[in-house]
Design an enzyme around this catalytic site. Structure first.
Site, PDB file in Angstrom:
ATOM      1  N   ASP A   1      45.384  45.149  26.532  1.00  9.29           N
ATOM      2  CA  ASP A   1      45.907  45.785  27.732  1.00  9.29           C
ATOM      3  C   ASP A   1      44.734  45.953  28.693  1.00  9.29           C
ATOM      4  O   ASP A   1      43.897  46.845  28.536  1.00  9.29           O
ATOM      5  CB  ASP A   1      46.519  47.139  27.357  1.00  9.29           C
ATOM      6  CG  ASP A   1      47.028  47.905  28.573  1.00  9.29           C
ATOM      7  OD1 ASP A   1      46.644  47.558  29.707  1.00  9.29           O
ATOM      8  OD2 ASP A   1      47.789  48.868  28.383  1.00  9.29           O
TER       9      ASP A   1
ATOM     10  N   PHE B   1      46.760  54.356  26.126  1.00 14.27           N
ATOM     11  CA  PHE B   1      47.817  54.520  27.127  1.00 14.27           C
ATOM     12  C   PHE B   1      48.280  53.147  27.571  1.00 14.27           C
ATOM     13  O   PHE B   1      47.477  52.305  27.947  1.00 14.27           O
ATOM     14  CB  PHE B   1      47.306  55.321  28.332  1.00 14.27           C
ATOM     15  CG  PHE B   1      48.407  55.659  29.295  1.00 14.27           C
ATOM     16  CD1 PHE B   1      49.271  56.718  29.044  1.00 14.27           C
ATOM     17  CD2 PHE B   1      48.615  54.895  30.442  1.00 14.27           C
ATOM     18  CE1 PHE B   1      50.314  57.021  29.917  1.00 14.27           C
ATOM     19  CE2 PHE B   1      49.647  55.189  31.318  1.00 14.27           C
ATOM     20  CZ  PHE B   1      50.503  56.255  31.059  1.00 14.27           C
TER      21      PHE B   1
ATOM     22  N   LYS C   1      47.408  47.084  38.156  1.00 17.92           N
ATOM     23  CA  LYS C   1      46.489  47.901  38.949  1.00 17.92           C
ATOM     24  C   LYS C   1      45.669  47.084  39.970  1.00 17.92           C
ATOM     25  O   LYS C   1      46.177  46.736  41.023  1.00 17.92           O
ATOM     26  CB  LYS C   1      45.584  48.719  38.030  1.00 17.92           C
ATOM     27  CG  LYS C   1      46.316  49.907  37.390  1.00 17.92           C
ATOM     28  CD  LYS C   1      45.358  50.780  36.611  1.00 17.92           C
ATOM     29  CE  LYS C   1      46.006  51.993  35.987  1.00 17.92           C
ATOM     30  NZ  LYS C   1      46.246  53.091  36.892  1.00 17.92           N
TER      31      LYS C   1
HETATM   32  C1  LIG Z   1      45.593  50.734  30.178  1.00 18.31           C
HETATM   33  C2  LIG Z   1      46.850  51.020  30.943  1.00 18.31           C
HETATM   34  N1  LIG Z   1      47.975  50.376  30.616  1.00 18.31           N
HETATM   35  C3  LIG Z   1      49.128  50.576  31.276  1.00 18.31           C
HETATM   36  C4  LIG Z   1      49.207  51.478  32.314  1.00 18.31           C
HETATM   37  C5  LIG Z   1      50.499  51.678  33.028  1.00 18.31           C
HETATM   38  O1  LIG Z   1      50.462  51.053  34.259  1.00 18.31           O
HETATM   39  P1  LIG Z   1      51.556  51.416  35.363  1.00 18.31           P
HETATM   40  O2  LIG Z   1      51.340  52.850  35.727  1.00 18.31           O
HETATM   41  O3  LIG Z   1      51.281  50.453  36.486  1.00 18.31           O
HETATM   42  O4  LIG Z   1      52.892  51.193  34.750  1.00 18.31           O
HETATM   43  C6  LIG Z   1      48.040  52.177  32.693  1.00 18.31           C
HETATM   44  C7  LIG Z   1      48.104  53.168  33.786  1.00 18.31           C
HETATM   45  O5  LIG Z   1      47.303  54.060  33.885  1.00 18.31           O
HETATM   46  C8  LIG Z   1      46.844  51.949  31.992  1.00 18.31           C
HETATM   47  O6  LIG Z   1      45.712  52.584  32.312  1.00 18.31           O
END
Ligand SMILES: Cc1ncc(COP(=O)(O)O)c(C=O)c1O
Length: 405
Positions: free
Chosen positions: A225, A140, A254
């Site tokens: 990520d 994700f 986050k």
């Molecule tokens: C690993 C990862 N990348 C990207 C995101 C997306 O982040 P945002 O919701 O702040 O756009 C998330 C959100 O859960 C995530 O867990």
């Protein structure tokens, strides 16, 4: 809408786009790892706003940073730079592999920047053929169209028309599947060191090192990520530090803002030089309020005693979950790192994580799911042992509720 609008859950269905299904309660106040709803009912927070509230609610250092900056300067846009952004970028550079930082407002935006940069770098350095991005099933990376397409759940990206192309998906923790996909046309491999939304699945050391080696062989960038794993959540400032495998680009969001929206992309001088003036940008990216708060988060979190607390909290979580499991036999495994843990439901309870989540809320505990088979915990990094024990007592009642249903 004017006058005496009743602010309750029913109002959500009336005035909000129906893309979320929020819980029935509306929290109105938080302090540390406790939250109170409109009716004054207290909850213990094992969710952290999905791995965001790294220092709990209304941590004094963050409230102070926000208030101080609020009295000084809120916004300029990137026509000018600002002091909090420069201080935060320096702190991130000093604490990681990176030489350069780009600020965004969310995880998805940080990833969007990372993917665009990887494409531009490959195009300028090697040519237009080198455009393929490899990511992993169940991964994700956010909800913009590019990031959701790179993410490994087609259900999230289907139904919006033509997708960005040259994106392929391998099997996480399966190096052979990467070998089968990677070539000199690959511009980047993107992975989460611990898959979060996919079910709290840590990368194995061999897999991460193997992907790094394959990227080196094919002049492909390794993008990590760390939106969910970053800023101390796994017991190191960034999860890559556990593995001794360094990415070329890292994204973080986050926990970085501890509840104030901010994201960042970190990279090296050489790679950063390809995001020239005008190639990418954001009105709010590097906003002084967000950067002032994130600076206080980083300063507070990046201390040996906080990292040690994350690891001792992990042990306490694991012990208490094991004790609950001994009584009720609901989990097959507890996995994850630090304050990002997943209790994997066994065959008998497979597919029922939402029931555990709802029962926990009934018992006054905020938990999370990570897919249908995993109950996820992502509390404050500085949650106290007493709060963990009190929360686990509530979780035990929730488990009992599901088992006896
Ligand atoms: C690993 C990862 N990348 C990207 C995101 C997306 O982040 P945002 O919701 O702040 O756009 C998330 C959100 O859960 C995530 O867990």
């Amino acid at each position: 809408m004017t006058g005496q609008t009743q602010v309750n859950r029913a109002l959500f269905d009336e005035v909000m786009v129906p893309n979320y299904a929020p819980a029935n309660i509306i929290p109105v106040k938080g302090e540390g790892s406790r939250v109170w709803d409109q009716q004054g009912r207290e909850y213990i927070d094992f969710a952290g706003g999905i791995a965001v509230s790294s220092l709990g609610h209304c941590h004094p250092a963050l409230v102070n940073a926000l208030k101080q900056q609020a009295d000084k300067l809120w916004h300029l846009s990137n026509v000018m730079t600002n002091e909090p952004a420069l201080r935060l970028a320096s702190a991130l550079v000093n604490a990681t592999f990176a030489d350069k930082v780009y600020f965004a407002n969310s995880g998805a935006e940080a990833n969007e920047a990372a993917f665009k940069l990887a494409r531009r770098y490959a195009l300028e350095k090697f040519g237009a053929h080198k455009d393929q991005i490899i990511s992993f099933h169940k991964s994700f990376h956010g909800r913009t169209f590019f990031t959701v397409t790179v993410g490994g759940q087609a259900a999230y990206s289907d139904g919006f028309g033509p997708k960005p192309g040259a994106v392929m998906h391998g099997e996480f923790n399966n190096l052979d599947s990467v070998k089968a996909l990677i070539s000199d046309n690959t511009c980047a491999v993107v992975l989460e060191p611990v898959q979060g939304e996919g079910g709290i699945i840590p990368a194995t050391a061999e897999f991460l090192q193997g992907v790094r080696d394959l990227c080196n062989q094919h002049n492909a960038l390794l993008i990590m990520d760390e939106v969910q794993t970053g800023v101390g959540r796994t017991g190191k400032l960034y999860a890559y530090m556990h593995y001794g495998v360094t990415p070329d680009i890292l994204t973080t969001a986050k926990s970085l803002g501890g509840g104030f929206p901010i994201g960042a992309m970190l990279t090296t001088d050489d790679i950063a030089s390809h995001l020239k003036v005008g190639t990418h940008g954001s009105t709010y990216g590097g906003n002084p309020l967000a950067c002032a708060v994130a600076e206080a988060v980083l300063e507070t979190v990046n201390q040996p005693e906080v990292m040690a607390q994350v690891l001792s909290n992990e042990q306490l979580f694991r012990q208490q979950l094991a004790a609950i499991n001994e009584k009720y036999q609901v989990f097959s495994e507890i996995r994850g790192k630090g304050m990002l843990l997943g209790a994997v439901l066994n065959e008998k309870y497979k597919g029922r994580s939402r029931e555990f989540f709802l029962a926990a809320a009934d018992q006054g505990l905020m938990a999370l799911v990570a897919g249908p088979d995993v109950v996820r915990f992502a509390p404050s990094l500085v949650i106290t042992p007493e709060e963990i024990t009190a929360g686990m007592q509530r979780f035990e009642q929730a488990v009992k509720q599901v088992v006896n249903a």
